[in-house]
Design a protein around this motif. Structure first.
Motif, PDB file in Angstrom:
ATOM      1  N   GLU A   1      38.441  54.610  52.478  1.00  0.00           N
ATOM      2  CA  GLU A   1      37.887  55.492  51.739  1.00  0.00           C
ATOM      3  C   GLU A   1      38.924  56.134  51.090  1.00  0.00           C
ATOM      4  N   THR A   2      39.960  56.383  51.616  1.00  0.00           N
ATOM      5  CA  THR A   2      41.037  57.404  50.794  1.00  0.00           C
ATOM      6  C   THR A   2      41.669  56.178  49.662  1.00  0.00           C
ATOM      7  N   GLY A   3      41.666  54.961  50.353  1.00  0.00           N
ATOM      8  CA  GLY A   3      42.376  53.704  49.181  1.00  0.00           C
ATOM      9  C   GLY A   3      41.440  53.917  47.987  1.00  0.00           C
ATOM     10  N   ILE A   4      40.137  53.584  48.207  1.00  0.00           N
ATOM     11  CA  ILE A   4      39.027  53.536  46.874  1.00  0.00           C
ATOM     12  C   ILE A   4      39.167  54.706  46.031  1.00  0.00           C
ATOM     13  N   SER A   5      39.172  55.939  47.009  1.00  0.00           N
ATOM     14  CA  SER A   5      39.417  57.215  46.082  1.00  0.00           C
ATOM     15  C   SER A   5      40.464  57.132  45.167  1.00  0.00           C
ATOM     16  N   HIS A   6      41.632  57.028  45.607  1.00  0.00           N
ATOM     17  CA  HIS A   6      43.143  57.128  44.967  1.00  0.00           C
ATOM     18  C   HIS A   6      42.833  56.238  43.757  1.00  0.00           C
ATOM     19  N   SER A   7      42.533  54.769  44.206  1.00  0.00           N
ATOM     20  CA  SER A   7      42.576  53.805  42.922  1.00  0.00           C
ATOM     21  C   SER A   7      41.549  54.128  42.078  1.00  0.00           C
ATOM     22  N   ALA A   8      40.323  54.541  42.286  1.00  0.00           N
ATOM     23  CA  ALA A   8      39.350  55.209  41.106  1.00  0.00           C
ATOM     24  C   ALA A   8      39.749  56.391  40.455  1.00  0.00           C
ATOM     25  N   LYS A   9      40.597  57.222  40.988  1.00  0.00           N
ATOM     26  CA  LYS A   9      41.333  58.322  40.350  1.00  0.00           C
ATOM     27  C   LYS A   9      42.217  57.773  39.164  1.00  0.00           C
ATOM     28  N   ALA A  10      42.819  56.507  39.511  1.00  0.00           N
ATOM     29  CA  ALA A  10      43.887  56.052  38.698  1.00  0.00           C
ATOM     30  C   ALA A  10      43.356  55.643  37.367  1.00  0.00           C
ATOM     31  N   THR A  11      41.932  55.116  37.608  1.00  0.00           N
ATOM     32  CA  THR A  11      41.014  54.662  36.405  1.00  0.00           C
ATOM     33  C   THR A  11      40.451  55.802  35.391  1.00  0.00           C
ATOM     34  N   GLN A  12      40.247  57.331  36.183  1.00  0.00           N
ATOM     35  CA  GLN A  12      39.962  58.165  35.586  1.00  0.00           C
ATOM     36  C   GLN A  12      41.007  58.952  34.738  1.00  0.00           C
ATOM     37  N   LEU A  13      42.296  58.982  35.425  1.00  0.00           N
ATOM     38  CA  LEU A  13      43.262  59.524  34.701  1.00  0.00           C
ATOM     39  C   LEU A  13      44.118  58.610  33.555  1.00  0.00           C
ATOM     40  N   GLN A  14      43.726  57.420  33.630  1.00  0.00           N
ATOM     41  CA  GLN A  14      44.165  56.319  32.757  1.00  0.00           C
ATOM     42  C   GLN A  14      43.228  55.265  32.572  1.00  0.00           C
ATOM     43  N   PRO A  15      42.014  55.893  31.644  1.00  0.00           N
ATOM     44  CA  PRO A  15      40.709  54.682  31.554  1.00  0.00           C
ATOM     45  C   PRO A  15      41.251  53.749  30.521  1.00  0.00           C
ATOM     46  N   ASP A  16      42.403  53.729  29.560  1.00  0.00           N
ATOM     47  CA  ASP A  16      42.580  52.830  28.672  1.00  0.00           C
ATOM     48  C   ASP A  16      43.772  51.913  29.390  1.00  0.00           C
ATOM     49  N   LEU A  17      44.160  51.930  30.640  1.00  0.00           N
ATOM     50  CA  LEU A  17      45.241  51.244  31.105  1.00  0.00           C
ATOM     51  C   LEU A  17      44.721  50.159  31.771  1.00  0.00           C
ATOM     52  N   ALA A  18      44.683  48.866  31.396  1.00  0.00           N
ATOM     53  CA  ALA A  18      44.168  47.779  32.169  1.00  0.00           C
ATOM     54  C   ALA A  18      44.589  47.637  33.751  1.00  0.00           C
ATOM     55  N   GLU A  19      45.966  47.753  33.564  1.00  0.00           N
ATOM     56  CA  GLU A  19      46.574  47.989  35.182  1.00  0.00           C
ATOM     57  C   GLU A  19      45.955  48.829  36.038  1.00  0.00           C
ATOM     58  N   ALA A  20      45.325  49.912  35.776  1.00  0.00           N
ATOM     59  CA  ALA A  20      44.756  50.751  36.429  1.00  0.00           C
ATOM     60  C   ALA A  20      43.185  50.257  37.058  1.00  0.00           C
ATOM     61  N   TRP A  21      42.666  49.712  36.111  1.00  0.00           N
ATOM     62  CA  TRP A  21      41.314  48.736  36.607  1.00  0.00           C
ATOM     63  C   TRP A  21      41.686  47.760  37.638  1.00  0.00           C
ATOM     64  N   PHE A  22      42.808  46.856  37.323  1.00  0.00           N
ATOM     65  CA  PHE A  22      43.149  45.585  38.111  1.00  0.00           C
ATOM     66  C   PHE A  22      43.572  46.288  39.362  1.00  0.00           C
ATOM     67  N   CYS A  23      44.069  47.345  39.468  1.00  0.00           N
ATOM     68  CA  CYS A  23      44.615  47.450  40.736  1.00  0.00           C
ATOM     69  C   CYS A  23      43.277  48.115  41.454  1.00  0.00           C
ATOM     70  N   HIS A  24      42.472  48.860  40.955  1.00  0.00           N
ATOM     71  CA  HIS A  24      41.195  49.406  41.481  1.00  0.00           C
ATOM     72  C   HIS A  24      40.533  48.325  41.976  1.00  0.00           C
ATOM     73  N   GLY A  25      40.365  47.290  40.960  1.00  0.00           N
ATOM     74  CA  GLY A  25      39.391  46.005  41.460  1.00  0.00           C
ATOM     75  C   GLY A  25      40.187  45.301  42.715  1.00  0.00           C
ATOM     76  N   ARG A  26      41.378  45.378  42.846  1.00  0.00           N
ATOM     77  CA  ARG A  26      42.071  44.698  43.869  1.00  0.00           C
ATOM     78  C   ARG A  26      41.730  45.500  44.969  1.00  0.00           C
ATOM     79  N   VAL A  27      41.803  46.716  45.122  1.00  0.00           N
ATOM     80  CA  VAL A  27      41.467  47.454  46.303  1.00  0.00           C
ATOM     81  C   VAL A  27      40.121  47.248  46.785  1.00  0.00           C
ATOM     82  N   LEU A  28      39.129  46.982  45.920  1.00  0.00           N
ATOM     83  CA  LEU A  28      37.867  47.078  46.059  1.00  0.00           C
ATOM     84  C   LEU A  28      37.770  45.413  46.777  1.00  0.00           C
ATOM     85  N   MET A  29      38.405  44.601  46.121  1.00  0.00           N
ATOM     86  CA  MET A  29      38.345  43.155  46.720  1.00  0.00           C
ATOM     87  C   MET A  29      38.892  43.090  48.225  1.00  0.00           C
ATOM     88  N   LEU A  30      40.031  44.101  48.652  1.00  0.00           N
ATOM     89  CA  LEU A  30      40.412  44.257  49.942  1.00  0.00           C
ATOM     90  C   LEU A  30      39.387  44.739  50.853  1.00  0.00           C
TER      91      LEU A  30
END
Length: 127
Positions: free
Chosen positions: A10-39
């Motif tokens: 839950e902490t990992g998902i929360s932190h990676s989701a927060k990155a997409t909120q802070l940088q919504p135009d940064l593809a890398e934030a979405w890629f990292c969040h997607g990877r966390v969800l894969m894991l």
């Protein structure tokens, strides 16, 4: 790190989701969040996040390749063979272009994509 090493899902998902909120135009934030969800085994949500990152446009070659492989692997796990094959072939084509710049890493990702394609009929594709 939260998910892989500390099993704090839950902490990992929360932190990676927060990155997409802070940088919504940064593809890398979405890629990292997607990877966390894969894991965490959330492959449907992972593909959505990875594709969101992909839709943002120009990113570095390494990010494109890894995202394409992750998308292919996720769709493969979900049983969507056409999308799996499409993304893995995209990764192979991208690594062909990347070989000149970083052959060691490009070969790793190309091998990973080709191995995943191995079980899919007509996996060979001309870029």
């Amino acid at each position: 790190v939260w998910v892989e090493h500390f099993r704090q899902i839950e902490t990992g998902i929360s932190h990676s989701a927060k990155a997409t909120q802070l940088q919504p135009d940064l593809a890398e934030a979405w890629f990292c969040h997607g990877r966390v969800l894969m894991l965490t085994g959330q492959y449907i949500q992972a593909t959505e996040m990875l594709e969101q990152g992909w839709s943002l446009g120009a990113v570095g070659m390494r990010s494109q390749v890894t995202a394409a492989v992750w998308l292919g692997e996720s769709y493969g796990i979900l049983g969507d063979v056409p999308r799996c094959q499409e993304w893995l072939q995209q990764a192979v084509c991208l690594t062909d272009k990347w070989l000149k710049h970083n052959p060691a890493v490009a070969h790793y990702w190309q091998g990973r994509a080709r191995q995943a394609l191995g079980g899919i009929p007509r996996a060979k594709h001309v870029c």
